[in-house]
Enzyme design. Sequence first.
Site, mmCIF file in Angstrom:
data_model
loop_
_atom_site.group_PDB
_atom_site.id
_atom_site.type_symbol
_atom_site.label_atom_id
_atom_site.label_comp_id
_atom_site.label_asym_id
_atom_site.label_seq_id
_atom_site.Cartn_x
_atom_site.Cartn_y
_atom_site.Cartn_z
ATOM 1 N N HIS A 26 -4.615 13.949 47.975
ATOM 2 C CA HIS A 26 -5.731 13.825 47.131
ATOM 3 C C HIS A 26 -6.536 15.123 47.432
ATOM 4 O O HIS A 26 -7.303 15.398 46.520
ATOM 5 C CB HIS A 26 -6.625 12.442 47.628
ATOM 6 C CG HIS A 26 -5.888 11.307 47.112
ATOM 7 N ND1 HIS A 26 -6.967 10.010 46.755
ATOM 8 C CD2 HIS A 26 -4.664 10.770 46.838
ATOM 9 C CE1 HIS A 26 -6.448 9.076 46.178
ATOM 10 N NE2 HIS A 26 -5.003 9.599 46.219
ATOM 11 N N HIS A 40 5.383 7.397 47.777
ATOM 12 C CA HIS A 40 5.193 5.936 47.878
ATOM 13 C C HIS A 40 6.309 5.156 48.740
ATOM 14 O O HIS A 40 6.484 3.953 48.737
ATOM 15 C CB HIS A 40 4.935 5.111 46.335
ATOM 16 C CG HIS A 40 3.615 5.570 46.028
ATOM 17 N ND1 HIS A 40 3.229 5.089 44.603
ATOM 18 C CD2 HIS A 40 2.582 6.202 46.456
ATOM 19 C CE1 HIS A 40 1.896 5.402 44.424
ATOM 20 N NE2 HIS A 40 1.587 5.923 45.504
HETATM 21 C C1 HEM Z 1 -1.447 5.184 48.179
HETATM 22 C C2 HEM Z 1 -1.946 5.582 43.392
HETATM 23 C C3 HEM Z 1 0.877 9.472 43.678
HETATM 24 C C4 HEM Z 1 1.093 8.936 48.376
HETATM 25 C C5 HEM Z 1 -1.938 4.674 47.102
HETATM 26 C C6 HEM Z 1 -2.764 3.825 46.682
HETATM 27 C C7 HEM Z 1 -2.968 3.943 45.334
HETATM 28 C C8 HEM Z 1 -2.126 5.161 44.900
HETATM 29 C C9 HEM Z 1 -3.713 2.932 44.348
HETATM 30 C C10 HEM Z 1 -3.165 2.790 47.476
HETATM 31 C C11 HEM Z 1 -4.531 3.314 48.183
HETATM 32 C C12 HEM Z 1 -5.128 2.462 49.102
HETATM 33 O O1 HEM Z 1 -5.575 1.106 48.702
HETATM 34 O O2 HEM Z 1 -4.967 2.517 50.346
HETATM 35 C C13 HEM Z 1 -1.346 6.546 43.156
HETATM 36 C C14 HEM Z 1 -0.990 6.831 41.787
HETATM 37 C C15 HEM Z 1 -0.370 7.855 41.594
HETATM 38 C C16 HEM Z 1 -0.024 8.217 43.103
HETATM 39 C C17 HEM Z 1 -1.576 6.188 40.637
HETATM 40 C C18 HEM Z 1 0.283 8.871 40.489
HETATM 41 C C19 HEM Z 1 0.595 8.230 39.692
HETATM 42 C C20 HEM Z 1 0.847 9.881 44.857
HETATM 43 C C21 HEM Z 1 1.689 10.897 45.321
HETATM 44 C C22 HEM Z 1 1.463 10.873 46.605
HETATM 45 C C23 HEM Z 1 1.002 9.611 46.902
HETATM 46 C C24 HEM Z 1 2.029 12.259 44.650
HETATM 47 C C25 HEM Z 1 2.222 11.803 47.639
HETATM 48 C C26 HEM Z 1 3.062 12.656 47.508
HETATM 49 C C27 HEM Z 1 0.649 7.803 48.601
HETATM 50 C C28 HEM Z 1 0.467 7.394 50.137
HETATM 51 C C29 HEM Z 1 0.100 6.320 50.144
HETATM 52 C C30 HEM Z 1 -0.375 5.979 48.708
HETATM 53 C C31 HEM Z 1 1.386 7.926 51.102
HETATM 54 C C32 HEM Z 1 -0.292 5.263 51.185
HETATM 55 C C33 HEM Z 1 -1.385 5.362 51.811
HETATM 56 C C34 HEM Z 1 -1.685 4.451 53.080
HETATM 57 O O3 HEM Z 1 -0.694 3.859 53.564
HETATM 58 O O4 HEM Z 1 -2.858 4.457 53.671
HETATM 59 N N1 HEM Z 1 -1.273 5.573 45.795
HETATM 60 N N2 HEM Z 1 -0.483 7.551 44.077
HETATM 61 N N3 HEM Z 1 0.763 8.937 45.948
HETATM 62 N N4 HEM Z 1 -0.138 7.338 47.983
HETATM 63 FE FE1 HEM Z 1 -0.332 7.225 45.908
#
Ligand code: HEM
Length: 758
Positions: free
Chosen positions: A95, A283
Amino acid sequence: TQGACPFRGTRIGGAQGSEPNVNHWWPNRLKVEALYQDPPQSNPLGRDFDYAAANAKIDHKALWEDVRAFLHTPVDWWPSDYGHYGPQMNRMSWHSAGTYRIADGRGGAGQGMQRFAPINSWWDNGNTDKSRRLLAPIKAKYGAGLSWADLIALAGTVALEDMGLPVQGFAYGREDAWSADVNTYWGPEGWFGKPPSEQPADPQLGHPEQMVNRGLRWEGGPKDDHYDLENPLAASHQSLIYVDPEGPGGNGDPMDAARDIRETFARMAMNDEETLALVAGGHAFGKSHGAVPASEIGGAPEIAKMSEQGLGWSNPVGSGNAEHTMTNGIEGSWTPNPTQWDNDYLTNLFKFEWEQTKSPAGALQWTPTDPDAPKTPDAHLPGVMNPLMMMTTDIAFKVDPAYRKIAERFLEDFDYFTETFSKAWHKLMHRDLGPTSRWLGPDQGDTFIWQDPVPEVDHPLINETQIADLKTRALDLDVSATDLIAAAWAAASTYRDSDKRGGANGARVQLAPQRGWTVNNPARLDRVLNALTGLKSDFDAKGPAKVSMADLIVLAGCAGIEAAAKAGGHDVTVPFVPGRTDATADMTDDESFEWLRPVVDGFRNYVDDAVGYSVSPEQIALDKAALLSLSAPEWTALTGGLRVLDQNWDGSDKGVFTDRPGTLSADFFRELVSTDLDWQPETDAETAFDLVDRATGQTRWHATRLDLVFGANAELRQISELYAGVDGERYFVDTFVRAWHKVMMLDRFDAKAERKAA
Ligand code: HEM
């Protein structure tokens, strides 16, 4: 209290800086103060602090291991999911970098802006405040030698490595900002481009305006309306990092989501393959948090209570964290093993059919239809297993045909997926770090084309005598001093301080696409480059010193300015620092350089009419001045100076308020502020003007908005009046020469001391 003194702002009336104030009364005024973003006065380290030197003193290996150990050491006030802070840190890093947009280079991980408003309080950044606070002991341990910006990017990278992804190395060098970014435009606040005040209230969460204040995301409004992503922004609207995980406007449509993902990631300079690798790679880890309805959650950090000490989104349910955590609203994990790098995300995405369901917080998400699909362990409750989850934006990769093809390849070839993700992550973290001369640390990884590489200097540089000789010989070429100045400006002025791209080093002005840009007047530029190429060959043949084209272009520009100043009676020496090198076409990503093309260039009176504008040319010119990190006097002096030096891109007479074009003088300012002239717009649109002699009724000069703004805007006019005054020309010439040299040096991170002095 009614009679209390309003001056103090303590009893009635507002505090210093609160509305109403100038920007509230006149929202469209040209905000010249935008040139003073993150002023040095806000920096407690002082002007002489040298981050590179401080960072060189830290033990990078020990730091890496400290971060790794921290990932496995949960604390009570914010326990880690699955006993591992890796996923949470990875999301924070992503982010931080994910606000980057290639159109103007703003956003990105480069200054740790996630610490400040508005970004620290965007709904999409929910609970990243906790992630940063968790890292505070490491920050304190390493002190000023480790910037927050570096630590934020580092934590997610160490996390990936610790969870099994081979990483490409890591470079330090991000210097912290110390104040909020009050200028960057992040896009409209509500959906479909309408201001919050014109949008209907959300039945659960109240009026959009209140929600924005609380840092909440508004999801009301017509869900099926089509809307355009506002160019050049990289998020579908303010307060999202990229796109809505539930689909545009929360519509749950994976194809619509795919369209938005493609568009927003492209604006961040990621192609389809990199995009899919990043999202599918990210993810593979962690979970989404949606245990509690959003309406229960407290205000964002910027409006949190004093006792919360900068943390926001307080959650009154249960412990307020662990299994009660509420971040985005969607609940669940994508894979059965969320702290391990594997291909389960894509395997499960393809293996199962997915149906829409709702999270406990009411968000739209997807669950496998097959009851025998694998389950994922609860992040906190021992022995509890939960269904897998996908977001609408994840399903997008299965339904969009182009993404699907890439996903199938990644599914079949895990090594290829691993390498693509690792490289895309490296690019994501370092995209706005600038030339490698800014990169710090022992393990920076390979060189990639997105770094805009330039070769190392591999020959003796020109000395003072040779510099003087080359200046004379440049002026003797079959091109004018004006032409030499034009080429140097074309080369150097592409620089932007946002992502430190562009500038004269590399001499990319002689390569596509820059060489062919209309604003560079390619026919004139060709003549200059051909003449200088001849001079370079002659010079280099004698050896051992050689001169690069990049150096020679700048040097010839200096010679041109000195000659023009001399013609105006000013004996000046324009400083010159050699050491630039020439890039080749294979080191140059044409598409990426095309983003540096100016659509409006106030310095050369250029407006690309093919681009539709919603803001005035002078606002875009101000924006460019800010990207060149110019002060208002520097911006004013450079513009007025380049006008009298006949630097309009098309050779037009607009703004050339002088009878002696090509001579450096304050004529532009004298005519601009003259009370003998009347300024008559040629049309109601006020894009072009005649400056008419009040006494004779004769038109003396022609002008554009990009000229007259220096007489119309109150602050700029004060500077113009100073330069027009009896003793003003010397202030003007001094500032012009200093600003010229500064622009020529903006990309010279390799010559740190000289750059700082400029
Ligand atoms: C978690 C959306 C791209 C890595 C999440 C969450 C959302 C989200 C809604 C949950 C947040 C929460 O409630 O804790 C998206 C969308 C993306 C995107 C819409 C693009 C279309 C990415 C990218 C990465 C990433 C590019 C890294 C390379 C993560 C990780 C989590 C996460 C590691 C887990 C966080 C945790 O376990 O606390 N994402 N994301 N995301 N996202 Fe994404």
